[in-house]
Design a protein around this motif. Structure first.
Motif, PDB file in Angstrom:
ATOM      1  N   GLU A 141      -5.009  42.434  -5.558  1.00  0.00           N
ATOM      2  CA  GLU A 141      -4.397  41.477  -4.628  1.00  0.00           C
ATOM      3  C   GLU A 141      -3.739  40.364  -5.434  1.00  0.00           C
ATOM      4  O   GLU A 141      -4.276  39.919  -6.448  1.00  0.00           O
ATOM      5  N   VAL A 142      -2.594  39.899  -4.967  1.00  0.00           N
ATOM      6  CA  VAL A 142      -1.910  38.774  -5.589  1.00  0.00           C
ATOM      7  C   VAL A 142      -1.668  37.726  -4.508  1.00  0.00           C
ATOM      8  O   VAL A 142      -1.128  38.037  -3.452  1.00  0.00           O
ATOM      9  N   MET A 143      -2.089  36.503  -4.787  1.00  0.00           N
ATOM     10  CA  MET A 143      -1.824  35.390  -3.886  1.00  0.00           C
ATOM     11  C   MET A 143      -0.926  34.421  -4.636  1.00  0.00           C
ATOM     12  O   MET A 143      -1.261  33.997  -5.748  1.00  0.00           O
ATOM     13  N   ILE A 144       0.202  34.084  -4.036  1.00  0.00           N
ATOM     14  CA  ILE A 144       1.134  33.157  -4.663  1.00  0.00           C
ATOM     15  C   ILE A 144       1.064  31.830  -3.919  1.00  0.00           C
ATOM     16  O   ILE A 144       1.305  31.773  -2.713  1.00  0.00           O
ATOM     17  N   ILE A 145       0.728  30.770  -4.651  1.00  0.00           N
ATOM     18  CA  ILE A 145       0.694  29.425  -4.097  1.00  0.00           C
ATOM     19  C   ILE A 145       2.074  28.835  -4.320  1.00  0.00           C
ATOM     20  O   ILE A 145       2.486  28.598  -5.453  1.00  0.00           O
ATOM     21  N   ASP A 146       2.799  28.603  -3.228  1.00  0.00           N
ATOM     22  CA  ASP A 146       4.177  28.119  -3.289  1.00  0.00           C
ATOM     23  C   ASP A 146       4.222  26.646  -2.897  1.00  0.00           C
ATOM     24  O   ASP A 146       4.120  26.295  -1.727  1.00  0.00           O
ATOM     25  N   PHE A 147       4.336  25.772  -3.907  1.00  0.00           N
ATOM     26  CA  PHE A 147       4.487  24.341  -3.660  1.00  0.00           C
ATOM     27  C   PHE A 147       5.892  24.069  -3.150  1.00  0.00           C
ATOM     28  O   PHE A 147       6.849  24.686  -3.604  1.00  0.00           O
ATOM     29  N   ASP A 148       6.033  23.146  -2.242  1.00  0.00           N
ATOM     30  CA  ASP A 148       7.344  22.655  -1.841  1.00  0.00           C
ATOM     31  C   ASP A 148       7.416  21.208  -2.313  1.00  0.00           C
ATOM     32  O   ASP A 148       7.021  20.279  -1.597  1.00  0.00           O
ATOM     33  N   ALA A 149       7.880  21.010  -3.554  1.00  0.00           N
ATOM     34  CA  ALA A 149       7.891  19.678  -4.159  1.00  0.00           C
ATOM     35  C   ALA A 149       8.716  18.693  -3.340  1.00  0.00           C
ATOM     36  O   ALA A 149       8.354  17.528  -3.203  1.00  0.00           O
ATOM     37  N   ALA A 150       9.830  19.148  -2.784  1.00  0.00           N
ATOM     38  CA  ALA A 150      10.694  18.247  -2.010  1.00  0.00           C
ATOM     39  C   ALA A 150       9.944  17.641  -0.825  1.00  0.00           C
ATOM     40  O   ALA A 150      10.145  16.477  -0.491  1.00  0.00           O
ATOM     41  N   LEU A 151       9.080  18.405  -0.185  1.00  0.00           N
ATOM     42  CA  LEU A 151       8.313  17.895   0.950  1.00  0.00           C
ATOM     43  C   LEU A 151       6.989  17.272   0.520  1.00  0.00           C
ATOM     44  O   LEU A 151       6.369  16.531   1.282  1.00  0.00           O
ATOM     45  N   SER A 152       6.534  17.548  -0.700  1.00  0.00           N
ATOM     46  CA  SER A 152       5.212  17.128  -1.145  1.00  0.00           C
ATOM     47  C   SER A 152       5.193  15.775  -1.844  1.00  0.00           C
ATOM     48  O   SER A 152       4.152  15.131  -1.903  1.00  0.00           O
ATOM     49  N   ILE A 153       6.315  15.340  -2.408  1.00  0.00           N
ATOM     50  CA  ILE A 153       6.329  14.123  -3.213  1.00  0.00           C
ATOM     51  C   ILE A 153       6.918  12.974  -2.405  1.00  0.00           C
ATOM     52  O   ILE A 153       7.992  13.100  -1.818  1.00  0.00           O
ATOM     53  N   THR A 154       6.174  11.861  -2.405  1.00  0.00           N
ATOM     54  CA  THR A 154       6.673  10.656  -1.744  1.00  0.00           C
ATOM     55  C   THR A 154       6.632   9.498  -2.725  1.00  0.00           C
ATOM     56  O   THR A 154       5.748   9.431  -3.594  1.00  0.00           O
ATOM     57  N   LYS A 155       7.596   8.605  -2.579  1.00  0.00           N
ATOM     58  CA  LYS A 155       7.630   7.392  -3.396  1.00  0.00           C
ATOM     59  C   LYS A 155       7.208   6.238  -2.500  1.00  0.00           C
ATOM     60  O   LYS A 155       7.763   6.033  -1.423  1.00  0.00           O
ATOM     61  N   THR A 156       6.189   5.509  -2.945  1.00  0.00           N
ATOM     62  CA  THR A 156       5.684   4.405  -2.148  1.00  0.00           C
ATOM     63  C   THR A 156       6.573   3.177  -2.324  1.00  0.00           C
ATOM     64  O   THR A 156       7.432   3.144  -3.209  1.00  0.00           O
ATOM     65  N   GLY A 157       6.341   2.160  -1.510  1.00  0.00           N
ATOM     66  CA  GLY A 157       7.125   0.926  -1.577  1.00  0.00           C
ATOM     67  C   GLY A 157       6.989   0.193  -2.898  1.00  0.00           C
ATOM     68  O   GLY A 157       7.880  -0.545  -3.304  1.00  0.00           O
ATOM     69  N   ASN A 158       5.873   0.396  -3.607  1.00  0.00           N
ATOM     70  CA  ASN A 158       5.693  -0.273  -4.906  1.00  0.00           C
ATOM     71  C   ASN A 158       6.110   0.613  -6.085  1.00  0.00           C
ATOM     72  O   ASN A 158       5.753   0.337  -7.221  1.00  0.00           O
ATOM     73  N   GLY A 159       6.836   1.696  -5.815  1.00  0.00           N
ATOM     74  CA  GLY A 159       7.395   2.539  -6.873  1.00  0.00           C
ATOM     75  C   GLY A 159       6.466   3.615  -7.409  1.00  0.00           C
ATOM     76  O   GLY A 159       6.806   4.271  -8.389  1.00  0.00           O
ATOM     77  N   GLU A 160       5.309   3.804  -6.798  1.00  0.00           N
ATOM     78  CA  GLU A 160       4.406   4.864  -7.232  1.00  0.00           C
ATOM     79  C   GLU A 160       4.797   6.179  -6.567  1.00  0.00           C
ATOM     80  O   GLU A 160       5.327   6.193  -5.457  1.00  0.00           O
ATOM     81  N   TYR A 161       4.513   7.275  -7.264  1.00  0.00           N
ATOM     82  CA  TYR A 161       4.768   8.608  -6.718  1.00  0.00           C
ATOM     83  C   TYR A 161       3.436   9.256  -6.346  1.00  0.00           C
ATOM     84  O   TYR A 161       2.477   9.195  -7.117  1.00  0.00           O
ATOM     85  N   LYS A 162       3.405   9.869  -5.183  1.00  0.00           N
ATOM     86  CA  LYS A 162       2.208  10.563  -4.707  1.00  0.00           C
ATOM     87  C   LYS A 162       2.573  11.998  -4.370  1.00  0.00           C
ATOM     88  O   LYS A 162       3.651  12.267  -3.858  1.00  0.00           O
ATOM     89  N   LEU A 163       1.648  12.897  -4.675  1.00  0.00           N
ATOM     90  CA  LEU A 163       1.807  14.305  -4.316  1.00  0.00           C
ATOM     91  C   LEU A 163       0.840  14.603  -3.179  1.00  0.00           C
ATOM     92  O   LEU A 163      -0.376  14.537  -3.347  1.00  0.00           O
ATOM     93  N   LYS A 164       1.396  14.864  -2.023  1.00  0.00           N
ATOM     94  CA  LYS A 164       0.625  15.306  -0.861  1.00  0.00           C
ATOM     95  C   LYS A 164       1.130  16.712  -0.570  1.00  0.00           C
ATOM     96  O   LYS A 164       2.101  16.892   0.159  1.00  0.00           O
ATOM     97  N   PRO A 165       0.485  17.705  -1.173  1.00  0.00           N
ATOM     98  CA  PRO A 165       1.033  19.050  -1.234  1.00  0.00           C
ATOM     99  C   PRO A 165       1.359  19.693   0.113  1.00  0.00           C
ATOM    100  O   PRO A 165       0.555  19.683   1.034  1.00  0.00           O
ATOM    101  N   VAL A 166       2.564  20.216   0.169  1.00  0.00           N
ATOM    102  CA  VAL A 166       2.984  21.116   1.235  1.00  0.00           C
ATOM    103  C   VAL A 166       3.050  22.475   0.546  1.00  0.00           C
ATOM    104  O   VAL A 166       3.852  22.689  -0.340  1.00  0.00           O
ATOM    105  N   ILE A 167       2.153  23.365   0.971  1.00  0.00           N
ATOM    106  CA  ILE A 167       1.960  24.631   0.260  1.00  0.00           C
ATOM    107  C   ILE A 167       2.031  25.787   1.257  1.00  0.00           C
ATOM    108  O   ILE A 167       1.515  25.700   2.364  1.00  0.00           O
ATOM    109  N   LYS A 168       2.667  26.875   0.813  1.00  0.00           N
ATOM    110  CA  LYS A 168       2.651  28.133   1.557  1.00  0.00           C
ATOM    111  C   LYS A 168       1.991  29.170   0.667  1.00  0.00           C
ATOM    112  O   LYS A 168       2.115  29.136  -0.554  1.00  0.00           O
ATOM    113  N   LEU A 169       1.288  30.092   1.286  1.00  0.00           N
ATOM    114  CA  LEU A 169       0.734  31.226   0.549  1.00  0.00           C
ATOM    115  C   LEU A 169       1.574  32.447   0.816  1.00  0.00           C
ATOM    116  O   LEU A 169       1.961  32.710   1.958  1.00  0.00           O
ATOM    117  N   LYS A 170       1.862  33.183  -0.221  1.00  0.00           N
ATOM    118  CA  LYS A 170       2.635  34.418  -0.080  1.00  0.00           C
ATOM    119  C   LYS A 170       1.766  35.579  -0.467  1.00  0.00           C
ATOM    120  O   LYS A 170       0.904  35.496  -1.303  1.00  0.00           O
TER     121      LYS A 170
END
Length: 170
Positions: A141-170
């Motif tokens: 079996e192969v499970m592929i964890i597909d990150f969507d960086a465009a939807l997962s990364i946010t920049k806060t008001g103080n210039g910090e970057y946070k990763l709140k993963p949006v992930i699909k499994l294939k």
């Protein structure tokens, strides 16, 4: 007499072949976990993966740590059909309930040649939890964890970057 000897030899060969088959092979297989990403407008998105754990039960007793390949993975290196192996292990046929990526502290994002820390809430404590609930019954079996960086990364008001993963499994 020759016919009887031939039939006996064939019968013995069949018994040896049947005895050589292991029931363990019939009830388990090999699972690979791979990582990929969708395009994102940054130079790098680095995630520090320490280990991959899989849960086969609905409670906390079913966790299995896979043979993980720890390292810092640039998600953007795995786009357009590319992926990479991050863990492999033997599993019992059944259902994977959840996959957990245990992360380290060396998570970063590089934008316009500047490297910023990438904060992942609870990533280094409990890991990234991915609900799966997928039945496994094939030998490989192969499970592929597909990150969507465009939807997962946010920049806060103080210039910090946070990763709140949006992930699909294939």
């Amino acid at each position: 007499m020759k016919k009887l000897l031939a039939i006996t030899m064939i019968a013995c060969s069949c018994l040896v072949m049947i005895a050589g088959c292991s029931k363990d092979d019939e009830n388990s297989g090999t699972m690979s976990v791979r990582l990929t990403d969708a395009p994102y407008d940054a130079q790098q998105v680095n995630v520090d993966i320490k280990e991959v754990r899989v849960n086969f039960k609905d409670d906390s007793t079913g966790w299995v740590t896979m043979a993980s390949i720890p390292g810092i993975y640039d998600l953007l290196s795995y786009q357009n059909g590319k992926d990479t192996l991050i863990a492999r292990g033997t599993y019992p046929y059944g259902t994977v309930k959840e996959i957990r990526l245990v992360l380290g502290l060396n998570n970063t994002i590089k934008i316009n040649n500047v490297v910023y820390p990438l904060t992942i809430p609870s990533g280094d404590e409990s890991g990234l939890k991915i609900k799966v609930n997928k039945g496994l019954n094939a030998p490989n079996e192969v499970m592929i964890i597909d990150f969507d960086a465009a939807l997962s990364i946010t920049k806060t008001g103080n210039g910090e970057y946070k990763l709140k993963p949006v992930i699909k499994l294939k």
